[in-house]
Design an enzyme around this catalytic site. Structure first.
Site, mmCIF file in Angstrom:
data_model
loop_
_atom_site.group_PDB
_atom_site.id
_atom_site.type_symbol
_atom_site.label_atom_id
_atom_site.label_comp_id
_atom_site.label_asym_id
_atom_site.label_seq_id
_atom_site.Cartn_x
_atom_site.Cartn_y
_atom_site.Cartn_z
ATOM 1 C CG ASN A 59 25.159 -23.570 43.165
ATOM 2 O OD1 ASN A 59 25.249 -24.796 43.292
ATOM 3 N ND2 ASN A 59 25.144 -22.969 41.996
ATOM 4 C CG PHE B 165 34.439 -23.431 37.074
ATOM 5 C CD1 PHE B 165 33.370 -24.311 37.018
ATOM 6 C CD2 PHE B 165 34.355 -22.234 36.360
ATOM 7 C CE1 PHE B 165 32.226 -24.007 36.291
ATOM 8 C CE2 PHE B 165 33.213 -21.923 35.624
ATOM 9 C CZ PHE B 165 32.145 -22.823 35.582
ATOM 10 C CE LYS C 29 24.693 -28.156 42.422
ATOM 11 N NZ LYS C 29 25.471 -27.033 41.808
ATOM 12 N NE ARG D 36 17.529 -22.267 37.134
ATOM 13 C CZ ARG D 36 18.824 -22.506 36.894
ATOM 14 N NH1 ARG D 36 19.303 -23.746 36.927
ATOM 15 N NH2 ARG D 36 19.644 -21.532 36.617
ATOM 16 C CE1 TYR E 3 26.410 -28.944 37.133
ATOM 17 C CE2 TYR E 3 27.854 -30.313 38.462
ATOM 18 C CZ TYR E 3 26.777 -29.457 38.357
ATOM 19 O OH TYR E 3 26.060 -29.106 39.475
ATOM 20 C CG HIS F 158 21.164 -29.531 39.118
ATOM 21 N ND1 HIS F 158 21.822 -28.828 38.139
ATOM 22 C CD2 HIS F 158 20.173 -30.217 38.495
ATOM 23 C CE1 HIS F 158 21.258 -29.095 36.967
ATOM 24 N NE2 HIS F 158 20.253 -29.932 37.156
ATOM 25 C CD GLU G 250 19.708 -31.211 34.062
ATOM 26 O OE1 GLU G 250 18.783 -31.058 34.892
ATOM 27 O OE2 GLU G 250 20.483 -30.291 33.739
ATOM 28 C CB THR H 133 24.293 -19.856 38.536
ATOM 29 O OG1 THR H 133 23.263 -20.233 37.620
ATOM 30 C CG2 THR H 133 25.407 -20.874 38.522
ATOM 31 N NE ARG I 168 21.752 -22.977 42.692
ATOM 32 C CZ ARG I 168 21.748 -23.121 41.369
ATOM 33 N NH1 ARG I 168 21.496 -22.079 40.588
ATOM 34 N NH2 ARG I 168 22.000 -24.290 40.828
HETATM 35 N N1 UDP Z 1 29.420 -23.071 38.382
HETATM 36 C C1 UDP Z 1 30.533 -22.457 38.958
HETATM 37 N N2 UDP Z 1 30.996 -21.284 38.411
HETATM 38 C C2 UDP Z 1 30.404 -20.689 37.345
HETATM 39 C C3 UDP Z 1 29.295 -21.313 36.761
HETATM 40 C C4 UDP Z 1 28.833 -22.502 37.306
HETATM 41 O O1 UDP Z 1 31.080 -22.959 39.931
HETATM 42 O O2 UDP Z 1 30.867 -19.625 36.903
HETATM 43 C C5 UDP Z 1 28.923 -24.333 38.953
HETATM 44 C C6 UDP Z 1 27.760 -24.093 39.948
HETATM 45 O O3 UDP Z 1 27.870 -25.049 40.993
HETATM 46 C C7 UDP Z 1 26.561 -24.345 39.047
HETATM 47 C C8 UDP Z 1 27.060 -25.465 38.138
HETATM 48 O O4 UDP Z 1 28.434 -25.154 37.907
HETATM 49 O O5 UDP Z 1 25.409 -24.695 39.789
HETATM 50 C C9 UDP Z 1 26.319 -25.593 36.820
HETATM 51 O O6 UDP Z 1 26.390 -24.379 36.123
HETATM 52 P P1 UDP Z 1 25.165 -23.814 35.307
HETATM 53 O O7 UDP Z 1 25.665 -22.685 34.493
HETATM 54 O O8 UDP Z 1 24.461 -24.927 34.604
HETATM 55 O O9 UDP Z 1 24.232 -23.174 36.452
HETATM 56 P P2 UDP Z 1 22.889 -23.721 37.148
HETATM 57 O O10 UDP Z 1 22.017 -24.280 36.065
HETATM 58 O O11 UDP Z 1 23.316 -24.746 38.178
HETATM 59 O O12 UDP Z 1 22.281 -22.508 37.799
HETATM 60 MG MG MG Z 2 22.423 -25.631 34.538
#
Ligand code: UDP
Ligand code: MG
Length: 168
Positions: A123, A59, A11, A92, A51, A126, A137, A98, A109
């Site tokens: 974070n 947010f 990112k 992951r 997203y 992705h 994706e 996350t 992260r």
């Molecule tokens: N995100 C955030 N606040 C939250 C959840 C998600 O800012 O409470 C952002 C964060 O940058 C995250 C992205 O949204 O990586 C996508 O969210 P997801 O739940 O898909 O998490 P990921 O798969 O990236 O771990």
């Molecule tokens: Mg995700």
């Protein structure tokens, strides 16, 4: 164990903090192979589609600005496709939770992420979270010709009056 593909995006915060080399080194521990890689200027449309599962979150608009690079004044991300056994879980694991505050401190992260005062998790990376998400994706971010090897079924499409850019 199944051979999987997974989408990784470094990112804008990862790029601006010069973490690219470090992140790629960490991911190389997985012994997965890279089958696609490119720098992308994320459009508003791509950000919203990527997203869309978070569309209703408070947010969401901030998240769109973040992934587009508006927040870090660098309008690019690095998108990669990794392939190999159990690729999704392996990536992951190294990427971490996350929420950077909850993420294992030795994960990417956990080490480099932060939560902004407006509550967005910046974070750094992705990573796809399921085979279904990965397929969606990868097809969203990459065209078939940009991936080395057959990953998903393809079809021939006859294009008419296509204008492409060439080096002048
Ligand atoms: N995100 C955030 N606040 C939250 C959840 C998600 O800012 O409470 C952002 C964060 O940058 C995250 C992205 O949204 O990586 C996508 O969210 P997801 O739940 O898909 O998490 P990921 O798969 O990236 O771990
Ligand atoms: Mg995700």
């Amino acid at each position: 164990m199944a051979i999987e593909q997974t989408l990784v995006i470094i990112k804008p915060d990862g790029l601006i903090k010069s973490l690219t080399g470090n992140i790629l080194s960490r991911l190389s521990e997985t012994k997965l192979i890279i089958i696609g890689a490119k720098v992308v200027q994320v459009t508003d449309k791509l950000a919203r589609e990527h997203y869309k599962h978070l569309m209703d979150k408070p947010f969401f608009e901030e998240l769109v600005h973040y992934i587009m690079g508006d927040v870090h004044h660098t309008h690019r991300v690095l998108a990669l496709v990794y392939q190999g056994e159990n690729a999704i879980a392996k990536v992951r694991e190294i990427v971490g939770d996350t929420n950077p505050e909850k993420a294992n401190p030795v994960s990417i992260r956990g080490a480099y992420g932060r939560i902004t005062t407006s509550g967005v998790f910046e974070n750094v990376v992705h990573a796809s979270s399921s085979p279904e998400d990965a397929e969606h994706e990868i097809k969203l971010w990459f065209r078939p010709a940009e991936i080395v090897g057959l990953v998903y079924p393809m079809k021939d499409v006859v294009m008419e009056k296509v204008i492409e850019q060439e080096w002048a």
